[in-house]
Design a protein around this motif. Structure first.
Motif, PDB file in Angstrom:
ATOM      1  N   PRO A   1       0.336  23.376  43.274  1.00 33.05           N
ATOM      2  CA  PRO A   1      -0.807  22.460  43.370  1.00 33.05           C
ATOM      3  C   PRO A   1      -0.922  21.540  42.158  1.00 33.05           C
ATOM      4  CG  PRO A   1      -1.446  24.623  44.163  1.00 33.05           C
ATOM      5  CD  PRO A   1      -0.053  24.769  43.600  1.00 33.05           C
ATOM      6  N   ILE A   2      -0.561  22.044  40.958  1.00 31.56           N
ATOM      7  CA  ILE A   2      -0.610  21.200  39.757  1.00 31.56           C
ATOM      8  C   ILE A   2       0.420  20.076  39.861  1.00 31.56           C
ATOM      9  CG2 ILE A   2      -0.298  21.135  37.257  1.00 31.56           C
ATOM     10  CD1 ILE A   2      -2.850  22.479  38.192  1.00 31.56           C
ATOM     11  N   ASP A   3       1.611  20.394  40.363  1.00 29.44           N
ATOM     12  CA  ASP A   3       2.627  19.355  40.581  1.00 29.44           C
ATOM     13  C   ASP A   3       2.082  18.273  41.512  1.00 29.44           C
ATOM     14  OD1 ASP A   3       4.545  20.703  39.040  1.00 29.44           O
ATOM     15  OD2 ASP A   3       5.297  21.817  40.776  1.00 29.44           O
ATOM     16  N   CYS A   4       1.408  18.698  42.556  1.00 27.72           N
ATOM     17  CA  CYS A   4       0.853  17.749  43.528  1.00 27.72           C
ATOM     18  C   CYS A   4      -0.222  16.876  42.889  1.00 27.72           C
ATOM     19  CB  CYS A   4       0.279  18.507  44.728  1.00 27.72           C
ATOM     20  SG  CYS A   4       1.539  19.343  45.734  1.00 27.72           S
ATOM     21  N   GLU A   5      -1.011  17.467  42.005  1.00 26.11           N
ATOM     22  CA  GLU A   5      -2.031  16.704  41.288  1.00 26.11           C
ATOM     23  C   GLU A   5      -1.381  15.616  40.437  1.00 26.11           C
ATOM     24  OE1 GLU A   5      -5.830  15.672  40.070  1.00 26.11           O
ATOM     25  OE2 GLU A   5      -5.501  17.480  41.277  1.00 26.11           O
ATOM     26  N   VAL A   6      -0.292  15.956  39.786  1.00 28.13           N
ATOM     27  CA  VAL A   6       0.435  14.992  38.959  1.00 28.13           C
ATOM     28  C   VAL A   6       0.990  13.860  39.817  1.00 28.13           C
ATOM     29  CG1 VAL A   6       2.535  14.677  37.578  1.00 28.13           C
ATOM     30  CG2 VAL A   6       1.005  16.594  37.106  1.00 28.13           C
TER      31      VAL A   6
ATOM     32  N   ILE B   1       4.662  23.151  50.224  1.00 30.64           N
ATOM     33  CA  ILE B   1       3.301  22.663  50.000  1.00 30.64           C
ATOM     34  C   ILE B   1       2.360  23.300  51.020  1.00 30.64           C
ATOM     35  CG2 ILE B   1       1.803  20.619  49.992  1.00 30.64           C
ATOM     36  CD1 ILE B   1       4.233  18.984  49.202  1.00 30.64           C
ATOM     37  N   GLN B   2       1.263  23.817  50.537  1.00 31.59           N
ATOM     38  CA  GLN B   2       0.242  24.371  51.410  1.00 31.59           C
ATOM     39  C   GLN B   2      -1.014  23.503  51.308  1.00 31.59           C
ATOM     40  OE1 GLN B   2      -0.072  28.683  51.093  1.00 31.59           O
ATOM     41  NE2 GLN B   2       2.014  28.799  50.268  1.00 31.59           N
ATOM     42  N   CYS B   3      -2.076  23.927  51.942  1.00 23.92           N
ATOM     43  CA  CYS B   3      -3.268  23.084  52.028  1.00 23.92           C
ATOM     44  C   CYS B   3      -3.812  22.705  50.656  1.00 23.92           C
ATOM     45  CB  CYS B   3      -4.345  23.794  52.848  1.00 23.92           C
ATOM     46  SG  CYS B   3      -5.825  22.787  53.096  1.00 23.92           S
TER      47      CYS B   3
ATOM     48  N   GLN C   1      -4.424  18.943  49.285  1.00 19.37           N
ATOM     49  CA  GLN C   1      -5.743  18.468  48.858  1.00 19.37           C
ATOM     50  C   GLN C   1      -5.667  17.786  47.491  1.00 19.37           C
ATOM     51  OE1 GLN C   1      -7.889  22.161  49.195  1.00 19.37           O
ATOM     52  NE2 GLN C   1      -8.734  21.641  51.207  1.00 19.37           N
ATOM     53  N   ARG C   2      -4.787  18.280  46.628  1.00 20.67           N
ATOM     54  CA  ARG C   2      -4.595  17.638  45.319  1.00 20.67           C
ATOM     55  C   ARG C   2      -3.931  16.270  45.472  1.00 20.67           C
ATOM     56  NH1 ARG C   2      -4.592  21.401  40.917  1.00 20.67           N
ATOM     57  NH2 ARG C   2      -5.786  23.226  41.589  1.00 20.67           N
ATOM     58  N   LEU C   3      -3.145  16.128  46.530  1.00 25.32           N
ATOM     59  CA  LEU C   3      -2.400  14.883  46.766  1.00 25.32           C
ATOM     60  C   LEU C   3      -3.208  13.820  47.499  1.00 25.32           C
ATOM     61  CD1 LEU C   3       1.181  16.021  47.882  1.00 25.32           C
ATOM     62  CD2 LEU C   3       0.721  14.252  46.195  1.00 25.32           C
ATOM     63  N   HIS C   4      -4.348  14.195  48.041  1.00 23.23           N
ATOM     64  CA  HIS C   4      -5.010  13.369  49.048  1.00 23.23           C
ATOM     65  C   HIS C   4      -5.335  11.958  48.569  1.00 23.23           C
ATOM     66  CE1 HIS C   4      -8.776  14.258  46.914  1.00 23.23           C
ATOM     67  NE2 HIS C   4      -9.316  13.272  47.595  1.00 23.23           N
ATOM     68  N   ARG C   5      -5.572  11.800  47.253  1.00 28.94           N
ATOM     69  CA  ARG C   5      -5.961  10.471  46.755  1.00 28.94           C
ATOM     70  C   ARG C   5      -4.849   9.433  46.906  1.00 28.94           C
ATOM     71  NH1 ARG C   5      -7.771  11.930  40.808  1.00 28.94           N
ATOM     72  NH2 ARG C   5      -5.956  13.277  41.118  1.00 28.94           N
ATOM     73  N   GLY C   6      -3.584   9.908  46.950  1.00 30.38           N
ATOM     74  CA  GLY C   6      -2.484   8.944  47.006  1.00 30.38           C
ATOM     75  C   GLY C   6      -1.713   8.911  48.313  1.00 30.38           C
ATOM     76  N   LEU C   7      -2.011   9.834  49.226  1.00 23.91           N
ATOM     77  CA  LEU C   7      -1.223   9.926  50.458  1.00 23.91           C
ATOM     78  C   LEU C   7      -1.204   8.619  51.243  1.00 23.91           C
ATOM     79  CD1 LEU C   7      -2.190  13.440  51.874  1.00 23.91           C
ATOM     80  CD2 LEU C   7      -0.047  12.783  50.780  1.00 23.91           C
ATOM     81  N   HIS C   8      -2.373   7.984  51.367  1.00 29.77           N
ATOM     82  CA  HIS C   8      -2.489   6.815  52.235  1.00 29.77           C
ATOM     83  C   HIS C   8      -1.805   5.579  51.671  1.00 29.77           C
ATOM     84  CE1 HIS C   8      -5.634   6.146  49.297  1.00 29.77           C
ATOM     85  NE2 HIS C   8      -5.778   4.913  49.725  1.00 29.77           N
ATOM     86  N   LEU C   9      -1.336   5.655  50.427  1.00 29.44           N
ATOM     87  CA  LEU C   9      -0.723   4.486  49.789  1.00 29.44           C
ATOM     88  C   LEU C   9       0.773   4.389  50.041  1.00 29.44           C
ATOM     89  CD1 LEU C   9      -2.587   4.676  46.354  1.00 29.44           C
ATOM     90  CD2 LEU C   9      -3.105   3.189  48.300  1.00 29.44           C
TER      91      LEU C   9
END
Length: 270
Positions: A55-60, A81-83, A87-95
């Motif tokens: 999850p920390i990797d995903c946040e980065v 990757i799990q949920c 969730q940590r990635l969600h801010r950038g997924l749509h880009l």
């Protein structure tokens, strides 16, 4: 900066991908936006396929995507990757224009995060791969709502999930939306049976955009042959259809293959 460029070019191995990820951690922790942007430059692709991401990797990664708006392709297939990670990635997924999330463990709760990204008005996702993620029929409603709202996606892979007839019927309904831009839809191994064939044909009769449909490794029998034949014959923009590894008899297969007498440019695999 040259070191990072070499790392980006050397992501063919897990060691190379891990080395790049460590550098991204450093850039994220530095809180130096100018340094991160100058270092990453005009990077368009991030691929960590096959590397286990925490999850920390995903946040980065989410932070880096926010800093580097040139990233178009993000391949996170087979990253465990799990949920929580999603969730940590969600801010950038749509880009990202091309988003690979196949062969993870997202589950229904993870798909809700993806669906929220698809529903954003500034969503750029064009290609989305969600195959083999343990998806169940219960996630289909949020996915269908996202498909109804999204105006960017042209390619969707839902293969090898357990969506079944009940789940896919909701997805099919979204295809009736005249604003749906999907051109390629893959539903191999999705647990489909003869019970959903009419719903599929009805949905696609109202959809002129679809050009490729993959339905292999399901449980269609000769009962579906007349409906599938009619669908292929009348949907003139559909130029590729995959029906391998279903439960057709040789007679059923021959009937489906005979449609090429009228659709000469059609690519059909059975």
């Amino acid at each position: 900066m040259e070191v990072v460029k070499r790392q980006i070019a050397n992501t063919g191995s897990k060691a190379g991908k891990r080395s790049l990820l460590n550098t991204l951690h450093y850039l994220s922790e530095s809180q130096n936006t100018a340094l991160a942007q100058a270092t990453l430059g005009s990077m368009e692709t991030l691929s960590f396929r096959g590397v286990r991401l925490t999850p920390i990797d995903c946040e980065v990664l989410s932070h880096i995507i926010g800093l580097c708006d040139t990233i178009k392709h993000m391949d996170l297939r087979s990253c465990n990757i799990q949920c929580e990670g999603l969730q940590r990635l969600h801010r950038g997924l749509h880009l990202c224009q091309d988003l690979g999330l196949g062969n993870n463990k997202l589950g229904d709760s993870g798909v809700k995060v993806v669906s929220a990204a698809l529903m954003k008005t500034d969503c750029k996702i064009q290609r989305l791969r969600l195959y083999n993620n343990g998806l169940k029929p219960s996630c289909a409603e949020s996915l269908a709502l996202a498909l109804n709202a999204n105006r960017s996606m042209t390619e969707l892979d839902l293969g090898f999930n357990e969506l079944g007839d009940s789940g896919l019927k909701l997805v099919f309904a979204a295809l009736r939306n005249p604003d749906c831009k999907l051109q390629k839809l893959r539903m191999d191994g999705a647990g489909l049976t003869d019970s959903c064939t009419e719903d599929l044909a009805s949905a696609l009769s109202a959809n002129c955009a679809l050009t490729e449909l993959k339905l292999g490794s399901n449980s269609f029998t000769d009962q579906s042959v007349p409906t599938l034949y009619r669908l292929i014959l009348t949907h003139r923009n559909l130029d590729t259809i995959g029906l391998r590894w279903n439960m057709f008899t040789s007679d059923g297969e021959n009937q489906l293959m005979s449609v090429r007498e009228y659709r000469h440019r059609l690519s059909i695999t059975i």
